[in-house]
Structure formats: C-alpha cells, structure tokens
Design a protein around this motif. Structure first.
Motif, PDB file in Angstrom:
ATOM      1  N   GLY A 237      39.869  17.120 111.583  1.00 35.15           N
ATOM      2  CA  GLY A 237      39.328  17.993 110.542  1.00 35.15           C
ATOM      3  C   GLY A 237      38.844  17.237 109.318  1.00 35.15           C
ATOM      4  N   GLY A 238      39.353  16.031 109.119  1.00 34.43           N
ATOM      5  CA  GLY A 238      38.973  15.266 107.932  1.00 34.43           C
ATOM      6  C   GLY A 238      37.703  14.449 108.101  1.00 34.43           C
ATOM      7  N   ILE A 239      37.235  14.262 109.340  1.00 34.15           N
ATOM      8  CA  ILE A 239      36.083  13.381 109.580  1.00 34.15           C
ATOM      9  C   ILE A 239      34.839  13.869 108.846  1.00 34.15           C
ATOM     10  CG2 ILE A 239      34.479  12.524 111.332  1.00 34.15           C
ATOM     11  CD1 ILE A 239      36.806  12.501 113.315  1.00 34.15           C
ATOM     12  N   SER A 240      34.452  15.127 109.081  1.00 34.85           N
ATOM     13  CA  SER A 240      33.226  15.647 108.480  1.00 34.85           C
ATOM     14  C   SER A 240      33.346  15.720 106.965  1.00 34.85           C
ATOM     15  CB  SER A 240      32.897  17.036 109.047  1.00 34.85           C
ATOM     16  OG  SER A 240      34.000  17.911 108.908  1.00 34.85           O
ATOM     17  N   VAL A 241      34.530  16.041 106.470  1.00 32.44           N
ATOM     18  CA  VAL A 241      34.735  16.132 105.017  1.00 32.44           C
ATOM     19  C   VAL A 241      34.560  14.754 104.378  1.00 32.44           C
ATOM     20  CG1 VAL A 241      36.362  16.717 103.186  1.00 32.44           C
ATOM     21  CG2 VAL A 241      36.283  18.099 105.259  1.00 32.44           C
ATOM     22  N   GLY A 242      35.096  13.718 105.013  1.00 35.75           N
ATOM     23  CA  GLY A 242      34.945  12.359 104.493  1.00 35.75           C
ATOM     24  C   GLY A 242      33.490  11.925 104.446  1.00 35.75           C
ATOM     25  N   ILE A 243      32.730  12.292 105.477  1.00 32.48           N
ATOM     26  CA  ILE A 243      31.305  11.940 105.513  1.00 32.48           C
ATOM     27  C   ILE A 243      30.544  12.656 104.399  1.00 32.48           C
ATOM     28  CG2 ILE A 243      29.181  12.127 106.875  1.00 32.48           C
ATOM     29  CD1 ILE A 243      30.947  11.771 109.388  1.00 32.48           C
ATOM     30  N   ILE A 244      30.832  13.943 104.214  1.00 36.40           N
ATOM     31  CA  ILE A 244      30.165  14.712 103.155  1.00 36.40           C
ATOM     32  C   ILE A 244      30.520  14.144 101.777  1.00 36.40           C
ATOM     33  CG2 ILE A 244      29.990  16.981 102.044  1.00 36.40           C
ATOM     34  CD1 ILE A 244      30.515  18.209 104.831  1.00 36.40           C
ATOM     35  N   MET A 245      31.782  13.781 101.594  1.00 36.37           N
ATOM     36  CA  MET A 245      32.194  13.136 100.338  1.00 36.37           C
ATOM     37  C   MET A 245      31.353  11.898 100.058  1.00 36.37           C
ATOM     38  SD  MET A 245      36.359  13.169 100.528  1.00 36.37           S
ATOM     39  CE  MET A 245      36.577  12.161  99.060  1.00 36.37           C
ATOM     40  N   GLY A 246      31.234  11.050 101.079  1.00 35.10           N
ATOM     41  CA  GLY A 246      30.461   9.819 100.924  1.00 35.10           C
ATOM     42  C   GLY A 246      29.016  10.091 100.548  1.00 35.10           C
ATOM     43  N   LEU A 247      28.404  11.104 101.161  1.00 33.17           N
ATOM     44  CA  LEU A 247      27.012  11.440 100.864  1.00 33.17           C
ATOM     45  C   LEU A 247      26.837  11.888  99.416  1.00 33.17           C
ATOM     46  CD1 LEU A 247      25.986  13.338 104.140  1.00 33.17           C
ATOM     47  CD2 LEU A 247      25.272  11.057 103.416  1.00 33.17           C
ATOM     48  N   PHE A 248      27.744  12.731  98.930  1.00 33.93           N
ATOM     49  CA  PHE A 248      27.656  13.185  97.537  1.00 33.93           C
ATOM     50  C   PHE A 248      27.863  12.025  96.565  1.00 33.93           C
ATOM     51  CE2 PHE A 248      27.808  17.525  99.067  1.00 33.93           C
ATOM     52  CZ  PHE A 248      27.143  18.231  98.066  1.00 33.93           C
ATOM     53  N   MET A 249      28.760  11.115  96.898  1.00 39.13           N
ATOM     54  CA  MET A 249      28.962   9.939  96.046  1.00 39.13           C
ATOM     55  C   MET A 249      27.705   9.075  96.012  1.00 39.13           C
ATOM     56  SD  MET A 249      32.843   8.797  97.078  1.00 39.13           S
ATOM     57  CE  MET A 249      34.185   9.980  96.983  1.00 39.13           C
ATOM     58  N   MET A 250      27.065   8.913  97.160  1.00 39.36           N
ATOM     59  CA  MET A 250      25.854   8.100  97.222  1.00 39.36           C
ATOM     60  C   MET A 250      24.709   8.735  96.438  1.00 39.36           C
ATOM     61  SD  MET A 250      25.752   6.600 101.115  1.00 39.36           S
ATOM     62  CE  MET A 250      26.761   5.178 101.574  1.00 39.36           C
ATOM     63  N   ILE A 251      24.633  10.057  96.449  1.00 47.68           N
ATOM     64  CA  ILE A 251      23.613  10.747  95.655  1.00 47.68           C
ATOM     65  C   ILE A 251      23.822  10.462  94.172  1.00 47.68           C
ATOM     66  CG2 ILE A 251      22.804  13.024  94.897  1.00 47.68           C
ATOM     67  CD1 ILE A 251      23.380  14.003  97.773  1.00 47.68           C
ATOM     68  N   THR A 252      25.076  10.525  93.734  1.00 50.70           N
ATOM     69  CA  THR A 252      25.385  10.244  92.326  1.00 50.70           C
ATOM     70  C   THR A 252      25.059   8.791  91.977  1.00 50.70           C
ATOM     71  OG1 THR A 252      27.193  11.853  92.450  1.00 50.70           O
ATOM     72  CG2 THR A 252      27.180  10.387  90.549  1.00 50.70           C
ATOM     73  N   VAL A 253      25.409   7.870  92.889  1.00 57.11           N
ATOM     74  CA  VAL A 253      25.088   6.448  92.681  1.00 57.11           C
ATOM     75  C   VAL A 253      23.579   6.260  92.566  1.00 57.11           C
ATOM     76  CG1 VAL A 253      25.052   4.178  93.798  1.00 57.11           C
ATOM     77  CG2 VAL A 253      27.164   5.514  93.778  1.00 57.11           C
ATOM     78  N   TYR A 254      22.830   6.887  93.453  1.00 58.99           N
ATOM     79  CA  TYR A 254      21.371   6.754  93.463  1.00 58.99           C
ATOM     80  C   TYR A 254      20.763   7.219  92.133  1.00 58.99           C
ATOM     81  CZ  TYR A 254      16.493   7.404  94.852  1.00 58.99           C
ATOM     82  OH  TYR A 254      15.120   7.346  94.906  1.00 58.99           O
TER      83      TYR A 254
END
Length: 426
Positions: free
Chosen positions: A170-187
């Motif tokens: 259950g945590g796999i997809s949530v971790g991926i989504i977290m990473g994507l939102f962090m990368m958007i903020t970094v960008y």
C-alpha cells in the motif's frame, strides 16, 4: 480520563514515553486495586514476545549497514545519471536517491545519516544554497518509512493485527506520488533561483552507474518479491536484508570492515532497546486504555461532535500530525492504534488505507517542530540553524498535505497494488 491526564502531564514534564506509559499503568493498578503489580512485568514480557517484531531491529541494522558499505554512494551516482540533467539538478537526485534507498532501509533517520551527508555536501559544492540543500534532504528522507520495507508499518501491522505485506504494498504508490510532488517543488524553486544542473548523462555513463548500483538495487526486488511469492515472511525478509547487505558490503563493494559491523550492531542494540521498551510499555498501557474504555469514550466523543465521516477523518489526520510533532513515531503508533482503529472501522475505512495514512501523517509531524528529528540531523550536517532548516522545508508542506488529502479521499491509491499483487490473500 484521569489516566490520560496523568500520562500527558508526564510527557509534558519530559518523562520518556516508555516510562510514562508504565508509570501511568502502575498508578492505575494501585488506585483501582484491580490486579496485582506482578501483572505489569507479565504484560510487558507478553508485549515483546512477538516473532513479527524481530523485523524492526533487522531493518534498523540494514540502514546502518548500507550507509557503511558504499551502497549509498552508488545509489547517489546512479540517481545523478538518471535525473541530474533536469532543472533542479541535484535536488531531483536527492529525491530519487531517497526513494531508492527507502526500498532498502525503510527509515527516515538512516536516510538522513547516510545519504544526507553525501547529498548536502555535493549540493553545496555545486552552488546550491545550504538552506535549500538541507531542506530537500530533510523532506526526501521521510519517504523512507512509506516505500517498503518500513519499520513503522511493521509496528502498525502488529498493533492492528493486519497483514504487514499488504501495508508494504500500500505504501509503494504513495511513496512515488510523494517523490513526484517533491520534484515539482524542486523544479519550480530551481527555475526561480537559477540553480545548476548537469549535462544529460551519456548511455555508457548511465549504464556503468547502473551496473555499479545493481547489487544495491536488487535489495528491494529481493525483499518485495520474496514476500509476494510467499518465499519468506516480512520478518524473514528483514533477516535476509541484513545478510544480503553484509554480502554486498564485504564481498562485492569490499568497503564494509569489521569495525563497521561492530558499530552497526551496537547502534542496532541501542535502537532495539528503545523499541522493546515502547512495545513492552505499550502492551500494559493498551490494557489500561481497555479497562478504562478509552476507545469507547473517544468514539462517543467524536461522534458526539459530528456524525460526518469526513469531519471525523479530518480530525483524526490533524491529531496524527500533531502527535508526530512532539512524540516519537513508534510510540505514537502504539498509543493511537488501539484508540483509533475502532473509529476507523466504524466509518468504514480499510485498515490498510488507514495504516498508510497514519504513517504518512506521522512523517509530516516528524518533519515539524518541536520534535523534527530529521530537521535536527540535516541542519547539523548542513551547518545551519534549526530555524533556517525549518524555513527551507515550508514550501514542501503544500505537496505533502495534498498527498495526504488524496490518500484519504481515494482509497484506490493505497489499495490497488495490494489487490493486484496479493489477490485473495489481501
């Protein structure tokens, strides 16, 4: 309610959580004169007599071993070749490295201690502000307990008596989504501040980095694959992870020394002592909560305020984030799970979804003062004040809260992968 007040007073006075739970239980027993005090040690021993709990110290040791065996350096190099050319450069590398490392250690502190030092130094050397470097390192580290394996999810699975393998999935997809939102903020931040980025890695460079990182990248595949296939349990997977880390560090990368192993074991024993105290004291404290019908009182209180499932869920999320700001994650899980699970069942939420929500919300709290262990660690590594570090992480809260809302509203985010991979056993 008097018992809860006594417990909160002890916490406010700075008494360690484990001792606070034991002392509260003893106070209750002495005042109620319901059972003998000999029940306390008996219940505490029962609280740690769990085969499943063995997974927690094993996963703690894995993080330490990987930080000492050269695995973190190779993960960082591979991540750099994959995303270092995107606007934000090493900021994206930071996030991807944490996502990959999360699949091996499952602990935010291990991420900070190992990858954090490499990431912050590399970012500062390339012209990134110290504040930005510290902020993204602290934020990306909380992915650790979300992507499997995860020590907090093991603990929640034990406390709630549900499948740990399902929680992991259950945590796999949530971790991926977290990473994507962090990368958007970094960008967005990098574009505004004109931070540097690398040239796109040539195929040979990317392939060499991949080959170097293969032994490290195989670890999560072995763990998750072994659990899904039924070849071993989550507890056995943790032991396999320790053995595999030793093999990689000693015989493949040849960077793990005997003195490193001894240090890792000492650290592991210290951490195990803390977890066992919490588990033991949590057992007796849960008994007190049951005797005082605290779960029934909490349920009546919430449904007395409102009969809206949405508002109740919002209040639960706020409580979880708040608890995470001043209490250690494992302690929060042990205290809150027996209180909140009956409420969650009553509003019809799947326990796997709630388990991921609980760990995620507590991770947001872990990033937030006054506790904020990850901020303390990264601010020291980056040589800046705690206040500057907290200011640097503020932009990332927007993405984290959005993700928390999404996993509350859409159960498919946390339940689809367990259903697909585990089928009927889910």
């Amino acid at each position: 309610m008097l018992i809860i007040i006594i417990f909160l007073i002890m916490i406010a006075l700075g008494v360690p959580v484990g001792f606070s739970m034991v002392l509260t239980a003893m106070t209750y027993i002495l005042s109620a004169n319901s059972v003998s005090l000999t029940f306390v040690p008996q219940a505490m021993v029962s609280g740690v007599s769990s085969y499943t709990m063995l997974a927690i110290p094993f996963f703690m040791i894995v993080g330490e071993l990987m930080n000492s065996s050269g695995i973190t350096k190779r993960i960082f190099r591979f991540a750099n070749c994959c995303v270092g050319h995107i606007t934000g450069g090493l900021g994206h590398v930071n996030v991807l490295s944490s996502m990959l490392f999360a699949g091996m250690s499952g602990a935010a502190v291990a991420d900070c201690a190992g990858l954090g030092a490499i990431e912050i130094e590399a970012m500062k050397n390339e012209g990134f502000d110290a504040d930005f470097s510290v902020g993204i390192t602290a934020v990306s580290s909380i992915i650790g307990p979300i992507i499997p394996p995860s020590s907090p999810m093991v603990l929640f699975g034990i406390a709630a008596s549900i499948s740990i393998g399902s929680l992991f999935m259950g945590g796999i997809s949530v971790g991926i989504i977290m990473g994507l939102f962090m990368m958007i903020t970094v960008y967005l931040t990098a574009k505004n501040r004109n931070y540097p980025k690398h040239k796109r890695a040539k195929f040979k460079e990317l392939f060499d980095a991949f080959l170097s990182a293969v032994p490290a990248l195989l670890s999560p595949i072995i763990l998750v694959g072994g659990i899904l296939s039924g070849f071993f349990t989550p507890t056995e997977a943790a032991a396999v992870a320790v053995f595999y880390s030793l093999i990689v560090g000693i015989f493949i990368y040849k960077e793990l020394k005997i003195k490193d192993i001894l240090r890792v074991l000492v650290n592991g024993i210290e951490n195990l002592g803390l977890v066992m105290l919490l588990m033991a004291s949590g057992k007796i404290f849960a008994w007190v909560l049951g005797m005082e019908k605290i779960t029934e009182l909490a349920t009546s209180l919430l449904f007395g305020i409102t009969d809206s499932n949405v508002i109740i869920l919002v209040l639960i999320n706020i409580l979880l984030i708040f608890m995470g700001t001043f209490m250690e994650t494992n302690a929060s899980i042990l205290i809150l799970t027996p209180i909140l699970m009956p409420i969650v069942n009553q509003i019809g939420m799947h326990p796997i979804q709630f388990g991921v929500i609980m760990v995620f919300a507590l991770m947001i709290g872990l990033l937030t003062p006054p506790m904020a262990i990850t901020l303390f660690l990264t601010s020291k590594l980056g040589g800046i004040s705690f206040q500057r570090a907290f200011k640097a992480v503020k932009p990332y809260y927007i993405g984290l809260i959005i993700v928390l809302i999404l996993i509350n509203i859409f159960p498919q985010i946390t339940l689809t992968i367990p259903k697909l991979l585990l089928g009927k056993s889910f």
